[in-house]
Scaffold this motif. Structure first.
Motif, PDB file in Angstrom:
ATOM      1  N   ASP A  55       0.823  -1.207   0.000  1.00  0.00           N
ATOM      2  CA  ASP A  55       0.000   0.000   0.000  1.00  0.00           C
ATOM      3  C   ASP A  55       0.861   1.262   0.000  1.00  0.00           C
ATOM      4  OD1 ASP A  55      -2.194  -1.671   0.100  1.00  0.00           O
ATOM      5  OD2 ASP A  55      -2.723  -1.186   2.183  1.00  0.00           O
ATOM      6  N   GLU A  56       1.881   1.265   0.847  1.00  0.00           N
ATOM      7  CA  GLU A  56       2.754   2.436   0.935  1.00  0.00           C
ATOM      8  C   GLU A  56       3.506   2.650  -0.377  1.00  0.00           C
ATOM      9  OE1 GLU A  56       3.050   4.756   3.305  1.00  0.00           O
ATOM     10  OE2 GLU A  56       1.589   3.785   4.623  1.00  0.00           O
ATOM     11  N   THR A  57       3.937   1.567  -1.021  1.00  0.00           N
ATOM     12  CA  THR A  57       4.647   1.669  -2.294  1.00  0.00           C
ATOM     13  C   THR A  57       3.725   2.190  -3.397  1.00  0.00           C
ATOM     14  OG1 THR A  57       6.139  -0.111  -1.633  1.00  0.00           O
ATOM     15  CG2 THR A  57       6.031   0.385  -3.987  1.00  0.00           C
ATOM     16  N   LEU A  58       2.484   1.712  -3.436  1.00  0.00           N
ATOM     17  CA  LEU A  58       1.513   2.217  -4.419  1.00  0.00           C
ATOM     18  C   LEU A  58       1.253   3.702  -4.208  1.00  0.00           C
ATOM     19  CD1 LEU A  58      -1.086  -0.705  -4.552  1.00  0.00           C
ATOM     20  CD2 LEU A  58       0.405   0.061  -6.402  1.00  0.00           C
ATOM     21  N   ALA A  59       1.093   4.111  -2.964  1.00  0.00           N
ATOM     22  CA  ALA A  59       0.866   5.522  -2.670  1.00  0.00           C
ATOM     23  C   ALA A  59       2.086   6.353  -3.073  1.00  0.00           C
ATOM     24  CB  ALA A  59       0.546   5.709  -1.189  1.00  0.00           C
ATOM     25  N   TYR A  90       3.178   7.363   3.314  1.00  0.00           N
ATOM     26  CA  TYR A  90       2.833   7.857   1.986  1.00  0.00           C
ATOM     27  C   TYR A  90       1.320   7.811   1.777  1.00  0.00           C
ATOM     28  CZ  TYR A  90       7.776   7.629   0.694  1.00  0.00           C
ATOM     29  OH  TYR A  90       9.133   7.815   0.626  1.00  0.00           O
ATOM     30  N   VAL A  91       0.643   6.837   2.386  1.00  0.00           N
ATOM     31  CA  VAL A  91      -0.815   6.754   2.276  1.00  0.00           C
ATOM     32  C   VAL A  91      -1.438   8.002   2.893  1.00  0.00           C
ATOM     33  CG1 VAL A  91      -2.881   5.487   3.016  1.00  0.00           C
ATOM     34  CG2 VAL A  91      -0.886   4.230   2.174  1.00  0.00           C
ATOM     35  N   ASP A  92      -0.964   8.410   4.072  1.00  0.00           N
ATOM     36  CA  ASP A  92      -1.477   9.625   4.706  1.00  0.00           C
ATOM     37  C   ASP A  92      -1.137  10.861   3.878  1.00  0.00           C
ATOM     38  OD1 ASP A  92      -2.660   8.302   6.817  1.00  0.00           O
ATOM     39  OD2 ASP A  92      -1.047   8.729   8.237  1.00  0.00           O
ATOM     40  N   LEU A  93       0.064  10.909   3.315  1.00  0.00           N
ATOM     41  CA  LEU A  93       0.481  12.044   2.499  1.00  0.00           C
ATOM     42  C   LEU A  93      -0.404  12.154   1.255  1.00  0.00           C
ATOM     43  CD1 LEU A  93       2.413  14.370   1.939  1.00  0.00           C
ATOM     44  CD2 LEU A  93       4.072  12.704   1.081  1.00  0.00           C
ATOM     45  N   LEU A  94      -0.626  11.046   0.575  1.00  0.00           N
ATOM     46  CA  LEU A  94      -1.478  11.036  -0.614  1.00  0.00           C
ATOM     47  C   LEU A  94      -2.902  11.427  -0.256  1.00  0.00           C
ATOM     48  CD1 LEU A  94      -1.921  10.404  -3.626  1.00  0.00           C
ATOM     49  CD2 LEU A  94      -2.277   8.016  -2.969  1.00  0.00           C
ATOM     50  N   THR A  95      -3.421  10.888   0.841  1.00  0.00           N
ATOM     51  CA  THR A  95      -4.786  11.211   1.268  1.00  0.00           C
ATOM     52  C   THR A  95      -4.924  12.697   1.552  1.00  0.00           C
ATOM     53  OG1 THR A  95      -5.084   8.997   2.184  1.00  0.00           O
ATOM     54  CG2 THR A  95      -6.569  10.711   2.992  1.00  0.00           C
ATOM     55  N   CYS A  96      -3.956  13.267   2.251  1.00  0.00           N
ATOM     56  CA  CYS A  96      -3.986  14.699   2.552  1.00  0.00           C
ATOM     57  C   CYS A  96      -4.013  15.522   1.265  1.00  0.00           C
ATOM     58  CB  CYS A  96      -2.779  15.079   3.411  1.00  0.00           C
ATOM     59  SG  CYS A  96      -2.684  16.834   3.832  1.00  0.00           S
ATOM     60  N   PRO A 105      -5.060  10.803  -8.387  1.00  0.00           N
ATOM     61  CA  PRO A 105      -4.647   9.775  -9.343  1.00  0.00           C
ATOM     62  C   PRO A 105      -5.855   9.137  -9.996  1.00  0.00           C
ATOM     63  CG  PRO A 105      -4.491   8.920  -7.133  1.00  0.00           C
ATOM     64  CD  PRO A 105      -4.869  10.381  -7.006  1.00  0.00           C
ATOM     65  N   ALA A 106      -5.657   8.685 -11.198  1.00  0.00           N
ATOM     66  CA  ALA A 106      -6.741   8.004 -11.888  1.00  0.00           C
ATOM     67  C   ALA A 106      -6.222   6.660 -12.353  1.00  0.00           C
ATOM     68  CB  ALA A 106      -7.201   8.821 -13.079  1.00  0.00           C
ATOM     69  N   PRO A 107      -6.966   5.645 -12.278  1.00  0.00           N
ATOM     70  CA  PRO A 107      -8.152   5.430 -11.460  1.00  0.00           C
ATOM     71  C   PRO A 107      -7.759   5.034 -10.044  1.00  0.00           C
ATOM     72  CG  PRO A 107      -7.713   3.492 -12.759  1.00  0.00           C
ATOM     73  CD  PRO A 107      -6.647   4.512 -13.120  1.00  0.00           C
ATOM     74  N   PRO A 108      -8.685   5.102  -9.102  1.00  0.00           N
ATOM     75  CA  PRO A 108      -8.346   4.696  -7.735  1.00  0.00           C
ATOM     76  C   PRO A 108      -8.094   3.197  -7.676  1.00  0.00           C
ATOM     77  CG  PRO A 108     -10.695   5.155  -7.917  1.00  0.00           C
ATOM     78  CD  PRO A 108     -10.070   5.533  -9.232  1.00  0.00           C
ATOM     79  N   PRO A 109      -7.279   2.756  -6.722  1.00  0.00           N
ATOM     80  CA  PRO A 109      -7.016   1.318  -6.610  1.00  0.00           C
ATOM     81  C   PRO A 109      -8.289   0.560  -6.239  1.00  0.00           C
ATOM     82  CG  PRO A 109      -6.030   2.522  -4.783  1.00  0.00           C
ATOM     83  CD  PRO A 109      -6.585   3.535  -5.727  1.00  0.00           C
ATOM     84  N   ALA A 110      -8.367  -0.684  -6.682  1.00  0.00           N
ATOM     85  CA  ALA A 110      -9.546  -1.506  -6.404  1.00  0.00           C
ATOM     86  C   ALA A 110      -9.676  -1.789  -4.911  1.00  0.00           C
ATOM     87  CB  ALA A 110      -9.469  -2.809  -7.181  1.00  0.00           C
ATOM     88  N   ILE A 111      -8.546  -1.900  -4.228  1.00  0.00           N
ATOM     89  CA  ILE A 111      -8.533  -2.169  -2.790  1.00  0.00           C
ATOM     90  C   ILE A 111      -8.137  -0.885  -2.084  1.00  0.00           C
ATOM     91  CG2 ILE A 111      -7.452  -3.512  -0.950  1.00  0.00           C
ATOM     92  CD1 ILE A 111      -6.853  -5.645  -3.099  1.00  0.00           C
ATOM     93  N   PRO A 112      -8.911  -0.448  -1.105  1.00  0.00           N
ATOM     94  CA  PRO A 112      -8.515   0.766  -0.387  1.00  0.00           C
ATOM     95  C   PRO A 112      -7.147   0.587   0.261  1.00  0.00           C
ATOM     96  CG  PRO A 112     -10.696   0.007   0.310  1.00  0.00           C
ATOM     97  CD  PRO A 112     -10.124  -1.042  -0.587  1.00  0.00           C
ATOM     98  N   LEU A 113      -6.300   1.596   0.121  1.00  0.00           N
ATOM     99  CA  LEU A 113      -4.967   1.542   0.698  1.00  0.00           C
ATOM    100  C   LEU A 113      -5.042   1.835   2.192  1.00  0.00           C
ATOM    101  CD1 LEU A 113      -2.979   3.524  -2.020  1.00  0.00           C
ATOM    102  CD2 LEU A 113      -3.205   1.055  -1.783  1.00  0.00           C
ATOM    103  N   ARG A 114      -4.420   0.978   3.000  1.00  0.00           N
ATOM    104  CA  ARG A 114      -4.367   1.196   4.447  1.00  0.00           C
ATOM    105  C   ARG A 114      -2.961   1.551   4.877  1.00  0.00           C
ATOM    106  NH1 ARG A 114      -6.392  -4.125   6.874  1.00  0.00           N
ATOM    107  NH2 ARG A 114      -5.638  -3.153   8.754  1.00  0.00           N
TER     108      ARG A 114
END
Length: 124
Positions: A55-59, A90-96, A105-114
């Motif tokens: 998840d962190e790598t994807l973000a 990175y997930v928090d950074l991307l979310t912010c 980003p397009a499209p959002p990942p199929a699985i929500p990043l935690r």
């Protein structure tokens, strides 16, 4: 010290303000720690370290393509938010940045990043 600063441009390295560089987080160590803490706390939704790293790598990948398009003040504010509580994510950074409307980003990942997000165990 001054000589070293003058040499960098000569070596072909771009002179880039620190704020233009995407932050570097040690996601492997952080995810191991977060996973261990979750399990020790007995959380029902304890994050697996491998899933966290994924998840962190994807973000991080999503952020790298948008980072320089985001104004400096938004980057700095979100970077501070993402590193709050000593768990840089990175997930928090991307979310912010998404919440401020800058990193979509397009499209959002199929699985929500935690990832290691502080909100990973919040109910949606």
């Amino acid at each position: 010290m001054k000589a070293a600063l003058l040499v960098l441009p000569l070596l072909g390295q771009p002179a880039m303000p620190v704020s233009d560089r995407m932050p570097v987080f040690n996601v492997e160590a952080m995810c191991r720690d977060v996973s261990a803490d979750d399990k020790a706390s007995g959380l029902a939704l304890a994050q697996d370290a491998g899933e966290c790293v994924r998840d962190e790598t994807l973000a991080q990948q999503q952020l790298s393509s948008a980072w320089l398009t985001v104004p400096g003040p938004a980057r700095e504010s979100c970077e501070g938010e993402a590193a709050a509580a000593g768990i840089p994510s990175y997930v928090d950074l991307l979310t912010c940045l998404q919440m401020t409307g800058w990193a979509n980003p397009a499209p959002p990942p199929a699985i929500p990043l935690r990832g290691a997000s502080k909100m990973r165990n919040a109910k949606n």
